[in-house]
Design a protein around this motif. Structure first.
Motif, PDB file in Angstrom:
ATOM      1  N   LEU A  49      65.330 -41.276  69.445  1.00 25.66           N
ATOM      2  CA  LEU A  49      64.813 -41.270  70.812  1.00 25.66           C
ATOM      3  C   LEU A  49      65.744 -40.549  71.774  1.00 25.66           C
ATOM      4  O   LEU A  49      66.930 -40.367  71.499  1.00 25.66           O
ATOM      5  N   GLU A  50      65.210 -40.196  72.914  1.00 28.74           N
ATOM      6  CA  GLU A  50      65.983 -39.685  74.062  1.00 28.74           C
ATOM      7  C   GLU A  50      65.946 -40.792  75.099  1.00 28.74           C
ATOM      8  O   GLU A  50      64.928 -41.004  75.749  1.00 28.74           O
ATOM      9  N   PRO A  74      74.504 -38.218  69.565  1.00 30.65           N
ATOM     10  CA  PRO A  74      74.656 -36.859  70.095  1.00 30.65           C
ATOM     11  C   PRO A  74      73.332 -36.269  70.567  1.00 30.65           C
ATOM     12  O   PRO A  74      72.276 -36.564  70.025  1.00 30.65           O
ATOM     13  N   HIS A  75      73.412 -35.413  71.561  1.00 31.78           N
ATOM     14  CA  HIS A  75      72.209 -34.767  72.104  1.00 31.78           C
ATOM     15  C   HIS A  75      71.467 -33.964  71.041  1.00 31.78           C
ATOM     16  O   HIS A  75      70.240 -33.957  71.022  1.00 31.78           O
ATOM     17  N   HIS A 111      65.307 -36.545  69.293  1.00 33.53           N
ATOM     18  CA  HIS A 111      63.975 -35.998  68.993  1.00 33.53           C
ATOM     19  C   HIS A 111      63.876 -35.489  67.553  1.00 33.53           C
ATOM     20  O   HIS A 111      62.876 -34.879  67.202  1.00 33.53           O
ATOM     21  N   ARG A 112      64.869 -35.708  66.733  1.00 33.74           N
ATOM     22  CA  ARG A 112      64.852 -35.243  65.345  1.00 33.74           C
ATOM     23  C   ARG A 112      64.401 -36.376  64.426  1.00 33.74           C
ATOM     24  O   ARG A 112      64.559 -37.548  64.736  1.00 33.74           O
ATOM     25  N   THR A 113      63.875 -35.989  63.269  1.00 33.14           N
ATOM     26  CA  THR A 113      63.366 -36.948  62.302  1.00 33.14           C
ATOM     27  C   THR A 113      64.250 -36.934  61.063  1.00 33.14           C
ATOM     28  O   THR A 113      64.596 -35.867  60.554  1.00 33.14           O
ATOM     29  N   ARG A 166      68.115 -28.006  58.518  1.00 30.50           N
ATOM     30  CA  ARG A 166      67.078 -27.176  59.155  1.00 30.50           C
ATOM     31  C   ARG A 166      66.231 -27.966  60.134  1.00 30.50           C
ATOM     32  O   ARG A 166      65.568 -27.384  60.993  1.00 30.50           O
ATOM     33  N   GLU A 167      66.216 -29.291  60.033  1.00 26.47           N
ATOM     34  CA  GLU A 167      65.521 -30.121  61.028  1.00 26.47           C
ATOM     35  C   GLU A 167      66.310 -30.106  62.338  1.00 26.47           C
ATOM     36  O   GLU A 167      65.741 -30.165  63.409  1.00 26.47           O
TER      37      GLU A 167
END
Length: 101
Positions: free
Chosen positions: A13-14, A24-25, A29-31, A67-68
């Motif tokens: 989440l953000e 870390p930023h 939003h990454r899976t 790569r994600e």
């Protein structure tokens, strides 16, 4: 009891939290995939401001394909990043999230 099990797909989440955070930023939003439950600990975001009386929070090791995280990554498709993330920073991944992984 941990919310997530090894093998669960999660999305970071953000939360737009100010101050000391451990997420870390570049990972928001990454899976990724849960690979280990690490235990439950006092929230480091609370500890950083002297709050030592808060509840414990589950912590997990989550693996992300490079790569994600970085779509232009030129290394092996097998390369990954493993990071520890606290449960309140995660949600279950959706089918839409999986399509982007």
């Amino acid at each position: 009891m941990p919310r997530y099990a090894v093998g669960d797909r999660v999305r970071v989440l953000e939360l737009n939290k100010p101050g000391h955070i451990r997420t870390p930023h570049y990972i928001r939003h990454r899976t990724g995939t849960v690979i280990q439950f690490c235990g439950a600990f006092l929230n480091p975001e609370d500890l950083a401001v002297g709050n030592t009386g808060g509840p414990v929070v589950a912590c997990y090791r989550v693996e992300f394909p490079q790569r994600e995280i970085w779509p232009d990554y030129a290394g092996s498709p097998e390369d990954s990043l493993v990071i520890e993330i606290y449960e309140h920073w995660m949600e279950p991944a959706t089918e839409k999230d999986a399509a982007h992984a």
